[in-house]
Design a protein around this motif. Structure first.
Motif, PDB file in Angstrom:
ATOM      1  N   VAL A 257       0.843  -1.197   0.000  1.00  0.00           N
ATOM      2  CA  VAL A 257       0.000   0.000   0.000  1.00  0.00           C
ATOM      3  C   VAL A 257       0.879   1.248   0.000  1.00  0.00           C
ATOM      4  O   VAL A 257       1.832   1.357   0.780  1.00  0.00           O
TER       5      VAL A 257
ATOM      6  N   ASP B 227      -2.237   0.213  -4.704  1.00  0.00           N
ATOM      7  CA  ASP B 227      -2.375  -1.107  -4.091  1.00  0.00           C
ATOM      8  C   ASP B 227      -1.640  -2.117  -4.973  1.00  0.00           C
ATOM      9  O   ASP B 227      -2.014  -2.349  -6.122  1.00  0.00           O
TER      10      ASP B 227
ATOM     11  N   HIS C 234      -9.233  -1.597   4.758  1.00  0.00           N
ATOM     12  CA  HIS C 234      -9.152  -1.307   3.318  1.00  0.00           C
ATOM     13  C   HIS C 234     -10.530  -0.969   2.746  1.00  0.00           C
ATOM     14  O   HIS C 234     -10.895  -1.422   1.655  1.00  0.00           O
TER      15      HIS C 234
END
Length: 420
Positions: A242, A272, A306
């Motif tokens: 990330v 990502d 997330h």
């Protein structure tokens, strides 16, 4: 230890701020230790923070404890730390803080920064503050001043961590944002050169201070300088899944639950690489199945789960399938240009086309008729792609576009040219 003038200024600011600070600073728990999860917040500013950006300045003061909150300003990154420290402290004070400058920098004349970094009086002053602010400049100067040669923390850096652990705020602009992750860009090449040559530990990248944790990579000046493209090689090199890149005059506020809120003028890119792959058999840098999202001001992203939450005014503005869409190729001849990546993403979500192409190249020959390497960025909509719109301001939030990057073979693949 440090110059008489700087000591006098520091002590005067400290004494002036102390009565207010005792009422405003967050209370420290009875005991803390390095293993305790930080209870504070981060304000990560992408550079170019304007004096009139009340939303960001006021948020820093509020998180430090509100009116009268003492905030330690560490201008260690600046080429002119005295001027930078004074400017930042004046801005914070204009929004209600009681800021003081910490005279710790490798650029301060007549001081030994190594001794200053271990000064018990200075560390105590920082520790008792409700917040810390790192102005911009060169992030390598921050780590040089605050980290010992063996990699351990100096007394002043330990004090900064204590502020963060007990519930205070650590804020940083530009270089002060770069230090937030455990790896930072140190002395990098240009974005295009980074794609061509990769990143090397100790030269292009080096350890940061790691306030945001070991699992998120942070970069700044992002949209105006096309830096998303240099983040990906660095993330792959160090194993990050990330990455968050924040634009200028804009901030990411990260709370103790690791929820990110975007405030300020523009937004941030979320990268990502969870399912990203590279092909070692292919010449040059390449990556497939990276996922790129644009988080606009007011949006929130939870690093723990997330999950994305649009700004309240966009909650009902999810773009629906079946609406009228454009019908022309989506293309950028300079994907590293100012705001080019977000503009291309916006054009793609408003188009019948499911694919967009961006090109990065210097456009200059390297001598003897040799063309420099060019890179193709292919963006694709997937079933997970989502966009939200605030019609009044035409502001978008865009989630989950696939991104593939590959180097073009100059001999057999001329740079594609399409009409925008």
């Amino acid at each position: 230890m440090f110059s008489l003038r700087l000591r006098t200024l520091f002590q005067a600011a400290l004494l002036a701020a102390l009565p207010l600070a005792q009422a405003a600073a967050p209370a420290a728990p009875a005991a803390t230790n390095a293993a305790t999860a930080p209870q504070g917040s981060l304000v990560i500013v992408g550079g170019g923070l304007k004096a009139d950006n009340a939303e960001i300045w006021q948020r820093i003061v509020t998180l430090a404890g509100g009116p009268g909150a003492r905030i330690a300003v560490l201008p260690s990154a600046s080429a002119n730390p005295e001027r930078a420290g004074q400017w930042i402290s004046e801005r914070l004070n204009s929004y209600g803080a009681a800021a003081f400058v910490v005279p710790l920098s490798v650029r301060l004349a007549d001081t030994d920064f190594r001794k200053v970094a271990e000064d018990a009086e200075l560390a105590s002053a920082v520790r008792s503050a409700g917040g810390v602010f790192f102005p911009g400049g060169d992030q390598s100067r921050i780590t040089e001043a605050l980290v010992r040669a063996d990699g351990s923390r100096t007394a002043v850096l330990d004090a900064v961590w204590d502020v963060y652990r007990r519930g205070g705020v650590v804020a940083g602009d530009s270089a002060g944002a770069a230090i937030m992750s455990s790896t930072m860009f140190y002395a990098p090449n240009s974005v295009l050169a980074t794609l061509r040559s990769g990143v090397a530990d100790g030269r292009d990248i080096a350890p940061g201070l790691g306030f945001i944790g070991d699992d998120v990579f942070v970069d700044q000046h992002l949209l105006v300088r096309g830096r998303f493209a240099r983040m990906i090689p660095a993330m792959l090199k160090k194993g990050y899944k990330v990455g968050l890149g924040i634009d200028e005059n804009t901030a990411m506020v990260v709370d103790r639950r690791r929820q990110v809120e975007i405030i300020g003028v523009k937004g941030a890119l979320l990268i990502d690489l969870t399912h990203a792959t590279t092909d070692s058999a292919r010449a040059g840098f390449n990556v497939s199945n990276a996922v790129l999202s644009y988080l606009d001001r007011g949006d929130r992203y939870d690093l723990a789960t997330h999950t994305f939450t649009p700004a309240p005014e966009k909650a009902g503005g999810r773009l629906a399938d079946g609406r009228e869409l454009a019908r022309q190729p989506v293309y950028s001849s300079d994907i590293l240009g100012r705001n080019a990546v977000v503009e291309l993403m916006e054009n793609l979500v408003n188009n019948h086309e499911n694919e967009a192409i961006g090109i990065a190249t210097s456009g200059r020959e390297m001598g003897e008729g040799v063309q420099p390497p060019a890179f193709q960025f292919t963006f694709r909509k997937t079933p997970d792609s989502v966009a939200y719109l605030k019609p009044e301001t035409h502001n978008y939030s865009i989630l989950n576009l696939r991104l593939d990057i590959r180097q073009l073979d100059a001999a057999s693949e001329p740079v594609p040219v399409l009409s925008n």
